[in-house]
Design an enzyme around this catalytic site. Structure first.
Site, mmCIF file in Angstrom:
data_model
loop_
_atom_site.group_PDB
_atom_site.id
_atom_site.type_symbol
_atom_site.label_atom_id
_atom_site.label_comp_id
_atom_site.label_asym_id
_atom_site.label_seq_id
_atom_site.Cartn_x
_atom_site.Cartn_y
_atom_site.Cartn_z
ATOM 1 N N ASP A 147 -6.528 13.811 -25.218
ATOM 2 C CA ASP A 147 -6.031 11.773 -24.946
ATOM 3 C C ASP A 147 -5.716 11.219 -25.997
ATOM 4 O O ASP A 147 -6.288 11.229 -27.087
ATOM 5 C CB ASP A 147 -8.211 11.992 -24.268
ATOM 6 C CG ASP A 147 -8.281 10.491 -24.328
ATOM 7 O OD1 ASP A 147 -6.577 9.048 -24.616
ATOM 8 O OD2 ASP A 147 -9.429 9.785 -24.054
ATOM 9 N N LYS A 200 -2.186 0.941 -24.861
ATOM 10 C CA LYS A 200 -2.561 0.576 -26.275
ATOM 11 C C LYS A 200 -1.193 -0.086 -26.911
ATOM 12 O O LYS A 200 -0.184 -0.249 -26.852
ATOM 13 C CB LYS A 200 -3.804 1.469 -26.908
ATOM 14 C CG LYS A 200 -4.464 1.285 -25.878
ATOM 15 C CD LYS A 200 -5.637 1.775 -26.189
ATOM 16 C CE LYS A 200 -7.775 2.180 -24.525
ATOM 17 N NZ LYS A 200 -8.296 3.254 -25.011
ATOM 18 N N ARG A 246 -1.535 -2.994 -18.261
ATOM 19 C CA ARG A 246 -2.688 -2.536 -18.371
ATOM 20 C C ARG A 246 -2.880 -0.762 -17.379
ATOM 21 O O ARG A 246 -2.484 -1.087 -16.028
ATOM 22 C CB ARG A 246 -4.034 -3.152 -17.565
ATOM 23 C CG ARG A 246 -4.475 -3.998 -18.803
ATOM 24 C CD ARG A 246 -5.929 -4.417 -18.478
ATOM 25 N NE ARG A 246 -6.672 -3.875 -19.583
ATOM 26 C CZ ARG A 246 -6.694 -3.970 -20.850
ATOM 27 N NH1 ARG A 246 -6.060 -4.812 -21.510
ATOM 28 N NH2 ARG A 246 -7.128 -2.902 -21.633
ATOM 29 N N THR A 302 -3.506 6.179 -22.222
ATOM 30 C CA THR A 302 -3.709 4.889 -21.904
ATOM 31 C C THR A 302 -2.294 3.956 -21.496
ATOM 32 O O THR A 302 -1.361 5.003 -23.118
ATOM 33 C CB THR A 302 -4.284 3.936 -22.353
ATOM 34 O OG1 THR A 302 -4.738 3.709 -23.354
ATOM 35 C CG2 THR A 302 -5.797 4.037 -22.203
ATOM 36 N N GLU A 334 -0.262 4.793 -0.736
ATOM 37 C CA GLU A 334 -1.467 6.206 -0.685
ATOM 38 C C GLU A 334 -0.301 7.204 -0.930
ATOM 39 O O GLU A 334 0.517 7.222 0.662
ATOM 40 C CB GLU A 334 -2.688 6.320 0.690
ATOM 41 C CG GLU A 334 -3.684 5.650 -0.172
ATOM 42 C CD GLU A 334 -4.511 5.172 1.166
ATOM 43 O OE1 GLU A 334 -4.642 5.634 2.037
ATOM 44 O OE2 GLU A 334 -6.051 4.284 0.001
ATOM 45 N N TYR A 376 0.834 -1.131 0.003
ATOM 46 C CA TYR A 376 0.243 -0.822 0.077
ATOM 47 C C TYR A 376 1.160 1.138 0.017
ATOM 48 O O TYR A 376 1.770 1.194 0.504
ATOM 49 C CB TYR A 376 -0.612 -0.225 1.222
ATOM 50 C CG TYR A 376 -2.403 0.029 1.026
ATOM 51 C CD1 TYR A 376 -2.943 1.259 0.143
ATOM 52 C CD2 TYR A 376 -2.936 -1.011 1.666
ATOM 53 C CE1 TYR A 376 -4.577 1.055 -0.660
ATOM 54 C CE2 TYR A 376 -4.381 -1.451 0.479
ATOM 55 C CZ TYR A 376 -4.791 -0.075 0.363
ATOM 56 O OH TYR A 376 -6.203 -0.696 -0.339
HETATM 57 C C1 LIG Z 1 -8.893 3.253 -24.001
HETATM 58 C C2 LIG Z 1 -9.581 5.095 -24.089
HETATM 59 C C3 LIG Z 1 -9.608 5.191 -22.827
HETATM 60 C C4 LIG Z 1 -9.997 4.224 -21.713
HETATM 61 O O1 LIG Z 1 -9.668 3.259 -21.204
HETATM 62 P P1 LIG Z 1 -9.669 2.543 -20.316
HETATM 63 O O2 LIG Z 1 -8.696 2.281 -19.878
HETATM 64 O O3 LIG Z 1 -10.049 1.515 -21.248
HETATM 65 O O4 LIG Z 1 -10.289 2.574 -19.270
HETATM 66 C C5 LIG Z 1 -9.766 6.633 -22.713
HETATM 67 N N1 LIG Z 1 -9.913 7.250 -23.984
HETATM 68 C C6 LIG Z 1 -10.156 6.528 -24.888
HETATM 69 C C7 LIG Z 1 -9.912 7.763 -26.244
HETATM 70 C C8 LIG Z 1 -9.891 5.297 -25.771
HETATM 71 O O5 LIG Z 1 -9.462 5.256 -26.588
#
Ligand SMILES: *Cc1c(COP(=O)(O)O)cnc(C)c1O
Length: 414
Positions: free
Chosen positions: A197, A226, A232, A223, A53, A51
């Site tokens: 994003d 990807k 993750r 993220t 925090e 932990y």
């Molecule tokens: C995948 C994605 C997210 C969210 O990601 P998670 O890890 O699935 O919650 C947010 N914004 C965009 C544009 C994405 O493609």
């Protein structure tokens, strides 16, 4: 995995079957990838026990000397990779990261602009039943019907009309590069906070194959699992003046203890992304996507915006007479995994849309190049043209498997 095998056969067998599926199939889901064995080791390490925090140097529990080392490395490498002023590596995933950004910089009910969901936006960009859509007043911009590209004049017009507190430039099913400077200019004209994003394209930006919004934008999030090819999770980058608000919104605003096993995985992935080989990967992802797009066009597939600048291709299957849902199901059967997707101005429903979405990050990580793109286009074409021909589909499945077994997946021995 011998410990799982000894202790829990049901889970062991499901993982073994998933290994086989990953090894024998062509993974075209554009948000998926294969992370390295080193990243997986970190995620499965004893760090999951701790932990922590708070933030490095300011924790609420004892025993943090090693955890601080790890999180500080992740932050430093994240900053170096993207040239960011401030980095927070604690968000559990992309959706909580976006929620933290809104929570940090907006009041409930504030107006925000984001891309229409059925034109490629994400559920965290204002889906009415999602937290984003309930808590904030989202105004959606879209793509141009003719070109399939974001209509920057519409973005400007809507921004001047609605005076949003924030404009989100972020995409989950949009195949084109983004004009970050143009977005930032519009934000400045109306005094909006600029938020990028880059969940989908972060690896291509880190690998210098696409332009980065980081120098221009107030806040950039991604993220880490990807195109970036880490574990993750997610990270938030921002200008120093927003650092305190962002950190407070992540912890204690939204989250408790950070997942330091994943943060160690992020640190390792960022180090990998700082190596020269990573830039080759990023360039090859785009080369593969462009080549696959051309091969599909040769076979009379219609692509939204007529092509791609990124890792992602959106196919409109209307002229083929096969809806997206059926295409996804039949392609799954031959070992080609992708997802059904709405296309802009889709006359069909989101549960059974006209299109499919595919991407090249995972197959590129596996080492596939242009010759394999031709095979994949051919298999997709033959599957769609023989959608009810079981014999043909069984034949394609064998061909897919034979090729895939020549390209190893990290962590899977065949
Ligand atoms: C995948 C994605 C997210 C969210 O990601 P998670 O890890 O699935 O919650 C947010 N914004 C965009 C544009 C994405 O493609």
């Amino acid at each position: 995995m011998s410990k799982i095998q000894d202790q829990d056969l049901e889970i062991f067998e499901a993982i073994e079957r998933e290994k086989q599926r990953q090894a024998e199939g062509v993974e075209l889901i554009p948000s998926e990838n294969y992370t390295s064995e080193a990243v997986m080791e970190a995620c499965g390490s004893i760090l999951t026990n701790k932990y922590s925090e708070g933030y490095p140097g300011k924790r609420y529990y004892g025993g943090q000397e090693n955890i601080d080392t790890i999180e500080n490395l992740a932050i430093a490498r994240g900053k170096e990779l993207f040239g960011a002023e401030h980095v927070n590596v604690q968000p559990y995933s992309g959706s909580p990261a976006n929620t933290a950004i809104y929570f940090a910089l907006l009041e409930f009910g504030d107006t925000v602009m984001g891309l229409k969901l059925d034109h490629g936006g994400h559920i965290t960009h204002g889906l009415p039943i999602a937290f984003s859509g309930r808590a904030y007043n989202f105004v959606a911009y879209g793509v141009d019907k003719e070109t399939g590209k974001i209509d920057m004049e519409e973005v400007r017009r809507l921004a001047h009309e609605h005076k949003p507190k924030m404009i989100v430039a972020g995409f989950t099913a949009y195949p084109r590069d983004i004009d970050w400077k143009a977005f930032k200019e519009i934000c400045d004209e109306v005094g909006a906070i600029s938020m990028a994003d880059i969940s989908h394209t972060a690896g291509l930006i880190a690998g210098k194959a696409l332009e980065s919004p980081v120098p221009y934008f107030d806040v950039v999030m991604t993220t880490t699992h990807k195109t970036l090819r880490g574990p993750r999770g997610a990270m938030i980058m921002c200008k120093e003046k927003y650092a305190k608000a962002i950190d407070r919104a992540v912890f204690p605003g939204l989250q408790g203890g950070p997942h330091e096993n994943a943060i160690a995985g992020k640190a390792i992935a960022f180090k990998e992304a700082l190596q020269p080989a990573y830039q080759e990967y990023a360039q090859q992802v785009i080369k593969n996507a462009k080549h696959l797009a051309e091969e599909l066009k040769k076979r009379d597939f219609k692509l939204v915006s007529d092509g791609t600048d990124t890792h992602l291709i959106l196919v409109d299957l209307t002229n083929k007479g096969v809806p997206g849902k059926q295409a996804q199901a039949r392609l799954d059967e031959v070992g080609i995994t992708l997802n059904k997707n709405t296309i802009p101005f889709d006359p069909r429903s989101p549960m059974d849309p006209s299109g499919i979405r595919l991407g090249t990050p995972a197959i590129t990580t596996r080492g596939m190049k242009e010759p394999e793109m031709e095979k994949i286009a051919d298999w997709i074409d033959r599957t769609i043209n023989n959608i009810d021909n079981e014999e043909m589909l069984a034949q394609i499945k064998e061909e897919v498997k034979e090729m895939c077994l020549k390209f190893p997946v990290p962590g899977i021995e065949i």
